[in-house]
Design an enzyme around this catalytic site. Structure first.
Site, mmCIF file in Angstrom:
data_model
loop_
_atom_site.group_PDB
_atom_site.id
_atom_site.type_symbol
_atom_site.label_atom_id
_atom_site.label_comp_id
_atom_site.label_asym_id
_atom_site.label_seq_id
_atom_site.Cartn_x
_atom_site.Cartn_y
_atom_site.Cartn_z
ATOM 1 N N ASN A 124 -1.500 4.496 21.370
ATOM 2 C CA ASN A 124 -0.690 3.460 20.718
ATOM 3 C C ASN A 124 0.401 2.958 21.648
ATOM 4 O OD1 ASN A 124 -0.253 1.925 18.333
ATOM 5 N ND2 ASN A 124 1.637 3.066 17.961
ATOM 6 N N GLY A 170 -4.269 2.387 18.052
ATOM 7 C CA GLY A 170 -3.348 1.908 17.024
ATOM 8 C C GLY A 170 -2.919 3.057 16.123
ATOM 9 N N ALA A 171 -1.735 2.910 15.523
ATOM 10 C CA ALA A 171 -1.208 3.986 14.669
ATOM 11 C C ALA A 171 -0.567 3.421 13.401
ATOM 12 C CB ALA A 171 -0.209 4.830 15.460
ATOM 13 N N TYR A 224 -13.017 -7.886 11.026
ATOM 14 C CA TYR A 224 -14.303 -8.557 10.751
ATOM 15 C C TYR A 224 -14.185 -10.072 10.869
ATOM 16 C CZ TYR A 224 -12.213 -8.609 6.089
ATOM 17 O OH TYR A 224 -11.345 -8.766 5.037
ATOM 18 N N LYS A 231 0.801 -1.231 0.000
ATOM 19 C CA LYS A 231 0.000 0.000 0.000
ATOM 20 C C LYS A 231 0.838 1.288 0.000
ATOM 21 C CE LYS A 231 -4.301 -1.574 2.097
ATOM 22 N NZ LYS A 231 -5.302 -1.312 3.127
ATOM 23 N N ILE A 261 -12.151 -2.426 13.374
ATOM 24 C CA ILE A 261 -12.043 -2.615 11.917
ATOM 25 C C ILE A 261 -11.839 -4.090 11.559
ATOM 26 C CG2 ILE A 261 -11.206 -0.263 11.586
ATOM 27 C CD1 ILE A 261 -8.467 -1.547 10.811
ATOM 28 N N GLY A 275 -1.183 1.621 9.310
ATOM 29 C CA GLY A 275 -1.695 2.149 8.047
ATOM 30 C C GLY A 275 -3.194 2.413 8.058
ATOM 31 N N ASP A 305 -9.900 3.477 1.911
ATOM 32 C CA ASP A 305 -10.021 2.886 3.252
ATOM 33 C C ASP A 305 -10.656 3.876 4.246
ATOM 34 O OD1 ASP A 305 -8.981 0.341 2.731
ATOM 35 O OD2 ASP A 305 -6.917 1.015 3.026
ATOM 36 N N THR A 330 3.425 2.302 20.873
ATOM 37 C CA THR A 330 4.590 3.156 20.624
ATOM 38 C C THR A 330 4.061 4.586 20.438
ATOM 39 O OG1 THR A 330 5.443 1.268 19.376
ATOM 40 C CG2 THR A 330 6.681 3.330 19.198
HETATM 41 P P1 ATR Z 1 -2.107 -1.799 9.529
HETATM 42 O O1 ATR Z 1 -1.106 -1.121 8.640
HETATM 43 O O2 ATR Z 1 -2.747 -3.004 8.907
HETATM 44 O O3 ATR Z 1 -3.091 -0.876 10.132
HETATM 45 P P2 ATR Z 1 0.146 -2.192 11.273
HETATM 46 O O4 ATR Z 1 0.932 -1.200 10.530
HETATM 47 O O5 ATR Z 1 0.738 -3.546 11.479
HETATM 48 O O6 ATR Z 1 -1.303 -2.448 10.719
HETATM 49 O O7 ATR Z 1 -0.182 -1.497 12.664
HETATM 50 C C1 ATR Z 1 -0.658 -2.191 13.698
HETATM 51 C C2 ATR Z 1 -0.908 -1.252 14.894
HETATM 52 O O8 ATR Z 1 -1.297 -2.113 15.943
HETATM 53 C C3 ATR Z 1 0.299 -0.492 15.354
HETATM 54 O O9 ATR Z 1 -0.124 0.715 15.904
HETATM 55 C C4 ATR Z 1 0.867 -1.398 16.447
HETATM 56 O O10 ATR Z 1 1.524 -0.732 17.499
HETATM 57 P P3 ATR Z 1 3.069 -0.220 17.391
HETATM 58 O O11 ATR Z 1 3.004 1.055 16.607
HETATM 59 O O12 ATR Z 1 3.488 -0.011 18.789
HETATM 60 O O13 ATR Z 1 3.797 -1.318 16.686
HETATM 61 C C5 ATR Z 1 -0.384 -2.001 17.012
HETATM 62 N N1 ATR Z 1 -0.137 -3.331 17.581
HETATM 63 C C6 ATR Z 1 0.121 -4.469 16.914
HETATM 64 N N2 ATR Z 1 0.272 -5.493 17.750
HETATM 65 C C7 ATR Z 1 0.106 -4.994 18.995
HETATM 66 C C8 ATR Z 1 0.152 -5.551 20.317
HETATM 67 N N3 ATR Z 1 0.380 -6.841 20.517
HETATM 68 N N4 ATR Z 1 -0.070 -4.707 21.355
HETATM 69 C C9 ATR Z 1 -0.314 -3.402 21.163
HETATM 70 N N5 ATR Z 1 -0.358 -2.820 19.943
HETATM 71 C C10 ATR Z 1 -0.156 -3.601 18.881
#
Ligand code: ATR
Length: 276
Positions: free
Chosen positions: A150, A126-127, A220, A66, A218, A129, A102, A152
């Site tokens: 988030n 979450g942060a 499903y 993407k 988000i 894509g 999206d 991080t």
């Molecule tokens: P997408 O692009 O599909 O939205 P992604 O880039 O993998 O997914 O992002 C996943 C998000 O979920 C990120 O914000 C990630 O947190 P970090 O930025 O700290 O990596 C978060 N995430 C994924 N697994 C996690 C976990 N076990 N606990 C907390 N946050 C999680």
């Protein structure tokens, strides 16, 4: 001649987009076929040259392409450019033009549950894509407050700073979000936590959730994640990821054919696939 559409990604075998779009082509009498194409991370450039050579009419883009597809496209829609991710490409007179449906798909799905987003305090969990597309779209649409929680925090800060549309925002950690949870009218869960097979994971505690809040996930698969089940048990309104998935597909279909398709029909196709 039959037009060709596709979805490119890695992995791609479990994508539900082919069943959804092929059903729509048949329903609306469009002489076209939609094909899943397995394109590995390192083969994207060559794949695009091939797709252009065979005159593909349009395609969807999924993980991991993407973001990396952007410099390889001929033109970019301004919102997709701001978001920095493309999920839909249209072949416009031989040029590949990138769009992002999206965020707008999420917003259209949300508006079926909520008459308005104006004046609302919203927390995105979450942060990644998907969070980015949703944040930019809601910021552009105008809401009262849009915070991001988030793991991080720095990644949430970067997302907020990258957004060209101003909205009052803070990047916060899980504890702060849990303490202030009653401030929010809407929670949007965008992490993989709760997705099959990790169905027991919960991104944060809903102890202080307002009972009239809406909690939207988000994901499903499963249709009701742990966070949605807990929110429902507290009397809150819930929405799963089916709406976002179907609306992003409907907006892509509209860009390719000029037809905005029947959403209920699309949902049934996806539900059948999930059931199967
Ligand atoms: P997408 O692009 O599909 O939205 P992604 O880039 O993998 O997914 O992002 C996943 C998000 O979920 C990120 O914000 C990630 O947190 P970090 O930025 O700290 O990596 C978060 N995430 C994924 N697994 C996690 C976990 N076990 N606990 C907390 N946050 C999680």
């Amino acid at each position: 001649m039959k037009k060709l559409f596709a979805v490119i990604g890695d992995p791609i075998a479990h994508s539900m987009s082919p069943a959804m779009h092929n059903d729509l082509f048949q329903t609306y009498g469009v002489d076209a076929h939609y094909q899943p194409l397995h394109v590995k991370r390192d083969s994207l450039k060559e794949a695009l040259i091939g797709l252009k050579a065979i005159g593909i009419a349009g395609f969807n883009v999924t993980v991991p392409h993407k973001e990396t597809i952007i410099p390889l496209l001929d033109k970019l829609d301004p919102l997709a450019e701001a978001i920095g991710a493309v999920n839909t490409v249209v072949n416009e007179d031989g040029e590949f033009v990138g769009y992002n449906t999206d965020g707008s798909g999420y917003l259209q799905g949300l508006l079926t549950q909520w008459p308005t987003i104006k004046g609302k305090n919203i927390l995105i969990i979450g942060a990644g894509g998907a969070a980015r597309a949703i944040y930019f779209t809601l910021a552009q649409a105008g809401v009262k407050r849009l915070d991001i929680c988030n793991r991080t925090i720095q990644k949430a800060e970067e997302l907020i700073n990258d957004c060209p549309f101003h909205v009052p925002s803070a990047a916060i950690g899980k504890e702060e979000a849990e303490i202030n949870l009653s401030d929010y009218h809407l929670l949007i869960q965008t992490t993989p936590m709760g997705m099959a097979p990790n169905i027991d994971s919960l991104p944060l505690s809903l102890h202080k959730l307002q009972t009239d809040a809406l909690v939207s996930d988000i994901i499903y698969n499963p249709l009701e994640t742990k966070i949605l089940r807990e929110a429902r048990n507290k009397g809150a309104k819930i929405q799963n990821g089916l709406d976002m998935f179907v609306y992003q597909g409907a907006l892509a279909f509209e860009k390719w054919t000029g037809i905005f398709p029947n959403i209920e029909r699309m949902k049934n196709i996806v539900l059948n696939q999930l059931g199967g």
